[in-house]
Design a protein around this motif. Structure first.
Motif, mmCIF file in Angstrom:
data_model
loop_
_atom_site.group_PDB
_atom_site.id
_atom_site.type_symbol
_atom_site.label_atom_id
_atom_site.label_comp_id
_atom_site.label_asym_id
_atom_site.label_seq_id
_atom_site.Cartn_x
_atom_site.Cartn_y
_atom_site.Cartn_z
ATOM 1 N N LYS A 1 54.466 -50.464 53.307
ATOM 2 C CA LYS A 1 53.787 -51.511 52.544
ATOM 3 C C LYS A 1 52.366 -51.766 53.043
ATOM 4 C CE LYS A 1 58.078 -53.899 51.304
ATOM 5 N NZ LYS A 1 58.866 -55.150 51.436
ATOM 6 N N ASP A 2 52.103 -51.431 54.311
ATOM 7 C CA ASP A 2 50.771 -51.636 54.884
ATOM 8 C C ASP A 2 49.836 -50.464 54.612
ATOM 9 O OD1 ASP A 2 51.219 -54.163 56.049
ATOM 10 O OD2 ASP A 2 52.262 -53.222 57.741
ATOM 11 N N LEU A 3 50.322 -49.440 53.914
ATOM 12 C CA LEU A 3 49.542 -48.211 53.753
ATOM 13 C C LEU A 3 49.330 -47.893 52.278
ATOM 14 C CD1 LEU A 3 51.481 -46.157 56.433
ATOM 15 C CD2 LEU A 3 49.170 -47.030 56.683
ATOM 16 N N ASN A 4 48.087 -47.551 51.937
ATOM 17 C CA ASN A 4 47.806 -47.096 50.578
ATOM 18 C C ASN A 4 47.844 -45.574 50.529
ATOM 19 O OD1 ASN A 4 45.377 -46.226 51.718
ATOM 20 N ND2 ASN A 4 44.233 -48.019 50.997
ATOM 21 N N PHE A 5 47.564 -45.007 49.372
ATOM 22 C CA PHE A 5 47.651 -43.553 49.214
ATOM 23 C C PHE A 5 46.663 -42.837 50.127
ATOM 24 C CE2 PHE A 5 46.116 -39.632 47.216
ATOM 25 C CZ PHE A 5 47.305 -38.919 47.149
ATOM 26 N N GLY A 6 45.454 -43.394 50.261
ATOM 27 C CA GLY A 6 44.452 -42.766 51.121
ATOM 28 C C GLY A 6 44.910 -42.676 52.561
ATOM 29 N N ALA A 7 45.554 -43.738 53.056
ATOM 30 C CA ALA A 7 46.041 -43.732 54.433
ATOM 31 C C ALA A 7 47.202 -42.755 54.606
ATOM 32 C CB ALA A 7 46.470 -45.135 54.843
ATOM 33 N N LEU A 8 48.130 -42.744 53.666
ATOM 34 C CA LEU A 8 49.268 -41.832 53.753
ATOM 35 C C LEU A 8 48.824 -40.372 53.683
ATOM 36 C CD1 LEU A 8 51.846 -43.747 51.512
ATOM 37 C CD2 LEU A 8 52.014 -43.359 53.987
ATOM 38 N N SER A 9 47.865 -40.088 52.810
ATOM 39 C CA SER A 9 47.373 -38.709 52.703
ATOM 40 C C SER A 9 46.635 -38.289 53.968
ATOM 41 C CB SER A 9 46.462 -38.558 51.483
ATOM 42 O OG SER A 9 45.319 -39.392 51.590
ATOM 43 N N PHE A 10 46.040 -39.246 54.675
ATOM 44 C CA PHE A 10 45.372 -38.957 55.943
ATOM 45 C C PHE A 10 46.344 -38.318 56.929
ATOM 46 C CE2 PHE A 10 44.715 -40.334 60.333
ATOM 47 C CZ PHE A 10 43.424 -39.910 60.587
ATOM 48 N N GLY A 11 47.592 -38.772 56.911
ATOM 49 C CA GLY A 11 48.601 -38.237 57.818
ATOM 50 C C GLY A 11 48.898 -36.765 57.584
ATOM 51 N N ILE A 12 48.471 -36.223 56.437
ATOM 52 C CA ILE A 12 48.652 -34.799 56.130
ATOM 53 C C ILE A 12 47.345 -34.031 56.278
ATOM 54 C CG2 ILE A 12 49.374 -33.120 54.387
ATOM 55 C CD1 ILE A 12 51.638 -34.882 55.383
ATOM 56 N N TYR A 13 46.252 -34.570 55.713
ATOM 57 C CA TYR A 13 45.020 -33.772 55.720
ATOM 58 C C TYR A 13 44.310 -33.773 57.072
ATOM 59 C CZ TYR A 13 41.958 -37.933 54.997
ATOM 60 O OH TYR A 13 41.279 -39.115 55.121
ATOM 61 N N MET A 14 44.465 -34.838 57.873
ATOM 62 C CA MET A 14 43.797 -34.863 59.174
ATOM 63 C C MET A 14 44.322 -33.783 60.110
ATOM 64 S SD MET A 14 41.300 -36.174 60.749
ATOM 65 C CE MET A 14 40.769 -35.480 62.325
ATOM 66 N N PRO A 15 45.644 -33.567 60.215
ATOM 67 C CA PRO A 15 46.123 -32.448 61.038
ATOM 68 C C PRO A 15 45.579 -31.102 60.576
ATOM 69 C CG PRO A 15 47.930 -33.913 60.505
ATOM 70 C CD PRO A 15 46.748 -34.382 59.697
ATOM 71 N N LEU A 16 45.414 -30.936 59.272
ATOM 72 C CA LEU A 16 44.896 -29.665 58.761
ATOM 73 C C LEU A 16 43.424 -29.477 59.136
ATOM 74 C CD1 LEU A 16 46.559 -29.668 55.217
ATOM 75 C CD2 LEU A 16 47.280 -28.419 57.262
ATOM 76 N N ILE A 17 42.632 -30.551 59.047
ATOM 77 C CA ILE A 17 41.226 -30.475 59.454
ATOM 78 C C ILE A 17 41.130 -30.159 60.948
ATOM 79 C CG2 ILE A 17 39.107 -31.819 59.768
ATOM 80 C CD1 ILE A 17 39.847 -33.346 57.200
ATOM 81 N N SER A 18 41.917 -30.863 61.750
ATOM 82 C CA SER A 18 41.916 -30.623 63.193
ATOM 83 C C SER A 18 42.346 -29.197 63.509
ATOM 84 C CB SER A 18 42.859 -31.613 63.892
ATOM 85 O OG SER A 18 42.438 -32.944 63.680
ATOM 86 N N ALA A 19 43.327 -28.684 62.762
ATOM 87 C CA ALA A 19 43.801 -27.319 62.975
ATOM 88 C C ALA A 19 42.702 -26.307 62.697
ATOM 89 C CB ALA A 19 45.012 -27.042 62.080
ATOM 90 N N LEU A 20 41.926 -26.528 61.643
ATOM 91 C CA LEU A 20 40.833 -25.598 61.316
ATOM 92 C C LEU A 20 39.752 -25.623 62.395
ATOM 93 C CD1 LEU A 20 40.476 -26.205 57.464
ATOM 94 C CD2 LEU A 20 41.462 -24.210 58.621
ATOM 95 N N ILE A 21 39.442 -26.813 62.902
ATOM 96 C CA ILE A 21 38.447 -26.915 63.987
ATOM 97 C C ILE A 21 38.958 -26.191 65.229
ATOM 98 C CG2 ILE A 21 37.295 -28.524 65.561
ATOM 99 C CD1 ILE A 21 37.285 -30.555 63.235
ATOM 100 N N ALA A 22 40.219 -26.408 65.572
ATOM 101 C CA ALA A 22 40.797 -25.749 66.740
ATOM 102 C C ALA A 22 40.883 -24.239 66.545
ATOM 103 C CB ALA A 22 42.186 -26.320 67.020
ATOM 104 N N THR A 23 41.107 -23.807 65.308
ATOM 105 C CA THR A 23 41.128 -22.370 65.018
ATOM 106 C C THR A 23 39.772 -21.750 65.312
ATOM 107 O OG1 THR A 23 42.804 -22.681 63.300
ATOM 108 C CG2 THR A 23 41.552 -20.630 63.245
#
Length: 327
Positions: free
Chosen positions: A232-254
């Motif tokens: 209830k404390d999270l909107n779509f943008g926040a929930l999607s962050f939990g998926i796209y942020m790991p992917l961005i971090s993974a690309l940087i680490a790659t």
């Protein structure tokens, strides 16, 4: 090959036990794991991981390459929260304090995700170095410093952390149980080597997979409760962050792994570490330093969204990225 790896990871006992716990919590069953028992399982896992890494380190000469990797890991841990903070502020309109507290989780690491990645590498027959455990330990703390800097900058009034609390915060961060046990076990394994490990292998090697299944059952229960209570404390943008942020971090680490010339196993583990999100060390520090931040936000994202994503789909993807740059 990549499809087989993904299927073997998703259908492995450790992932299926996590799914069992997650489903049980979402269905509101009465299944629980005693807190003291769960903490004991966590300590056991960190000891086993540290000892194994220390033994592997005892076989490896520490040189400039490892030093450069360690510096790179620290820089990544410190820098990624700034990117996460900007992403949260832009896509979710989250307030500054909660955005800072949440961002800190995405520079620090999840040791359980790291363990799952090492198991996936073993299943795939891919070799990694024991000193990667030391990289995990190094990446626990810098992100917490970044989160506090971001929070302090976002506050209108200065002195968000009172002088009397700074010593407590330092102890909470540097002497956090996970850091102490992991680093201590690493040093013990390094000092005693294979001879010492042989004496305790019936306890720390043979039962490891079963203990990991028990721990992930508890993690699934915690993640399910977090999703049920915190959405209830999270909107779509926040929930999607939990998926796209790991992917961005993974690309940087790659990209960093490619520049450092890491082999497939070490690159996969560095990518996994950067893409994971803390739910032990950072929440403990945030509770002390930023009590006004909401655990229902940062714990739901790190444990309820990012952790399941990494455990099921993320790890096979990170191994594939490592294979692509090493090809």
């Amino acid at each position: 090959m990549s499809l087989d790896l993904a299927l073997s990871t998703i259908l492995s006992p450790i992932v299926l036990f996590f799914v069992l716990g997650l489903g049980a919590a979402l269905l509101r069953t009465q299944m629980t794991v005693p807190e003291a028992f769960a903490k004991g399982l966590a300590i056991y896992l960190m000891m086993a991981i540290g000892l194994k890494g220390g033994v592997e380190m005892s076989k490896t000469a520490l040189g400039p390459e490892i030093a450069v990797l360690a510096i790179s890991a620290i820089i990544l841990s410190f820098g990624l929260p700034f990117l996460a903070y900007m992403a949260l502020r832009f896509t979710s309109k989250m307030d500054r304090i909660n955005a800072a507290a949440t961002a800190g989780h995405y520079g620090s690491i999840s040791i359980v995700t790291f363990v799952a990645a090492t198991q996936a590498l073993q299943l795939a027959g891919i070799v990694s170095s024991g000193y990667m455990v030391a990289m995990a330990a190094l990446m626990e703390v810098p992100a917490i410093v970044s989160a506090l800097l971001l929070a302090r900058r976002g506050m209108k009034k200065t002195g968000a952390v009172a002088g009397s609390e700074k010593g407590e915060l330092f102890r909470e961060v540097m002497l956090n149980a996970s850091v102490v046990v992991l680093v201590g076990s690493l040093l013990i394994g390094w000092a005693t080597g294979e001879t010492g490990m042989e004496k305790i292998s019936p306890f720390f090697v043979t039962p490891f997979q079963g203990v990991l299944c028990l721990f992930l059952l508890d993690m699934g229960l915690s993640a399910g409760r977090g999703l049920r209570q915190g959405w209830k404390d999270l909107n779509f943008g926040a929930l999607s962050f939990g998926i796209y942020m790991p992917l961005i971090s993974a690309l940087i680490a790659t990209a960093v792994s490619s520049l450092l010339g890491l082999n497939v196993g070490n690159a996969a583990l560095l990518i996994t570490l950067c893409a994971s999100a803390s739910y032990i060390a950072v929440p403990a520090a945030m509770r002390l330093a930023l009590p006004q931040a909401k655990p229902s936000i940062y714990l739901t994202l790190s444990l309820g969204v990012t952790f399941p994503f990494n455990l099921t789909l993320g790890i096979p993807l990170y191994i594939l990225l490592a294979q692509m740059i090493a090809a």
